[in-house]
Design a protein around this motif. Sequence first.
Motif, short mmCIF file in Angstrom:
data_model
loop_
_atom_site.label_atom_id
_atom_site.label_comp_id
_atom_site.label_asym_id
_atom_site.label_seq_id
_atom_site.Cartn_x
_atom_site.Cartn_y
_atom_site.Cartn_z
N MET A 1 0.85 -1.18 0.00
CA MET A 1 0.00 0.00 0.00
C MET A 1 0.90 1.25 0.00
SD MET A 1 -2.75 1.21 2.84
CE MET A 1 -4.22 0.43 2.28
N ALA A 2 0.70 2.15 -0.93
CA ALA A 2 1.52 3.36 -1.04
C ALA A 2 1.11 4.38 0.02
CB ALA A 2 1.37 3.97 -2.43
N GLN A 3 2.11 5.02 0.58
CA GLN A 3 1.84 6.07 1.57
C GLN A 3 1.83 7.43 0.89
OE1 GLN A 3 4.61 5.89 4.78
NE2 GLN A 3 3.81 3.97 5.58
N ALA A 4 1.07 8.35 1.47
CA ALA A 4 1.01 9.71 0.93
C ALA A 4 2.36 10.40 1.13
CB ALA A 4 -0.09 10.50 1.64
N ALA A 5 2.74 11.24 0.18
CA ALA A 5 4.00 11.97 0.28
C ALA A 5 3.94 12.93 1.47
CB ALA A 5 4.26 12.74 -1.01
N THR A 6 5.06 13.07 2.16
CA THR A 6 5.11 13.97 3.31
C THR A 6 5.67 15.33 2.94
OG1 THR A 6 7.27 13.09 3.95
CG2 THR A 6 5.31 12.07 4.94
N THR A 7 6.05 15.50 1.70
CA THR A 7 6.57 16.79 1.25
C THR A 7 5.89 17.17 -0.06
OG1 THR A 7 8.39 15.79 0.01
CG2 THR A 7 8.84 16.37 2.31
N ALA A 8 6.03 18.43 -0.40
CA ALA A 8 5.53 18.94 -1.67
C ALA A 8 6.65 19.70 -2.35
CB ALA A 8 4.33 19.85 -1.44
N ARG A 9 6.55 19.84 -3.63
CA ARG A 9 7.60 20.51 -4.39
C ARG A 9 7.14 21.93 -4.75
NH1 ARG A 9 12.03 18.72 -6.49
NH2 ARG A 9 12.99 19.74 -8.27
N LEU A 10 8.08 22.87 -4.71
CA LEU A 10 7.83 24.25 -5.10
C LEU A 10 8.91 24.66 -6.08
CD1 LEU A 10 6.47 27.06 -4.66
CD2 LEU A 10 8.13 27.42 -2.85
N GLU A 11 8.49 25.19 -7.21
CA GLU A 11 9.45 25.67 -8.20
C GLU A 11 9.19 27.14 -8.47
OE1 GLU A 11 10.00 23.27 -11.70
OE2 GLU A 11 9.34 21.48 -10.62
N ALA A 12 10.25 27.88 -8.72
CA ALA A 12 10.10 29.30 -9.01
C ALA A 12 11.20 29.73 -9.99
CB ALA A 12 10.19 30.11 -7.73
N ARG A 13 10.83 30.58 -10.88
CA ARG A 13 11.81 31.18 -11.80
C ARG A 13 12.28 32.48 -11.17
NH1 ARG A 13 13.53 27.92 -15.71
NH2 ARG A 13 11.84 26.69 -16.59
N ILE A 14 13.59 32.63 -11.01
CA ILE A 14 14.16 33.84 -10.43
C ILE A 14 15.30 34.34 -11.30
CG2 ILE A 14 13.48 33.26 -8.06
CD1 ILE A 14 16.33 32.30 -7.56
N SER A 15 15.65 35.58 -11.12
CA SER A 15 16.74 36.16 -11.90
C SER A 15 18.08 35.56 -11.45
CB SER A 15 16.77 37.68 -11.74
OG SER A 15 17.19 38.00 -10.43
N PHE A 16 19.07 35.66 -12.33
CA PHE A 16 20.40 35.18 -11.98
C PHE A 16 20.97 35.96 -10.79
CE2 PHE A 16 20.22 33.69 -16.42
CZ PHE A 16 20.49 32.35 -16.21
N ASP A 17 20.66 37.25 -10.74
CA ASP A 17 21.15 38.07 -9.62
C ASP A 17 20.56 37.60 -8.29
OD1 ASP A 17 22.69 39.59 -11.32
OD2 ASP A 17 21.26 41.25 -11.45
N LEU A 18 19.26 37.34 -8.28
CA LEU A 18 18.63 36.87 -7.05
C LEU A 18 19.17 35.50 -6.66
CD1 LEU A 18 16.69 37.08 -4.71
CD2 LEU A 18 14.84 36.33 -6.23
N HIS A 19 19.39 34.64 -7.65
CA HIS A 19 19.95 33.32 -7.38
C HIS A 19 21.32 33.45 -6.72
CE1 HIS A 19 21.87 29.43 -8.22
NE2 HIS A 19 20.64 28.95 -8.17
N ALA A 20 22.13 34.34 -7.26
CA ALA A 20 23.47 34.55 -6.69
C ALA A 20 23.38 35.09 -5.26
CB ALA A 20 24.27 35.51 -7.58
N THR A 21 22.44 36.00 -5.03
CA THR A 21 22.26 36.56 -3.69
C THR A 21 21.83 35.48 -2.71
OG1 THR A 21 21.65 38.71 -4.61
CG2 THR A 21 20.98 38.28 -2.34
N LEU A 22 20.88 34.66 -3.10
CA LEU A 22 20.42 33.58 -2.22
C LEU A 22 21.54 32.58 -1.95
CD1 LEU A 22 16.89 32.90 -3.78
CD2 LEU A 22 17.41 34.12 -1.66
N LYS A 23 22.28 32.25 -2.98
CA LYS A 23 23.39 31.30 -2.82
C LYS A 23 24.44 31.84 -1.86
CE LYS A 23 26.67 28.57 -5.48
NZ LYS A 23 27.19 28.24 -6.80
#
Length: 93
Positions: A1-23
């Motif tokens: 019997m399969a169990q329900a997933a305990t997580t969900a996925r979130l995707e977002a498109r962001i600018s390269f500058d914001l990606h660099a800042t977050l990193k």
Amino acid sequence: MAQAATTARLEARISFDLHATLKRAAELQGRTMTDFVVSAVQEAAQRAIDQAEIIRLTLADQERFAQALMSPPEPTPALQRAFVRRQRLLKTV
């Protein structure tokens, strides 16, 4: 019997500058970028919910509210009729 997933996925498109800042911010805190972003989003979401649910009153409004609780106005005729109807309904139950 399969169990329900305990997580969900979130995707977002962001600018390269914001990606660099977050990193960079994640690296400065010694965290993965996913951990950093999830934590920041969770905090922002909780702040937004708190701000929407908290009622803020001016000092004058606080005093009026306290006064209304301590000295409520006399019930109107319509409210008195509602009390009578409520009592009748409760007696029949």
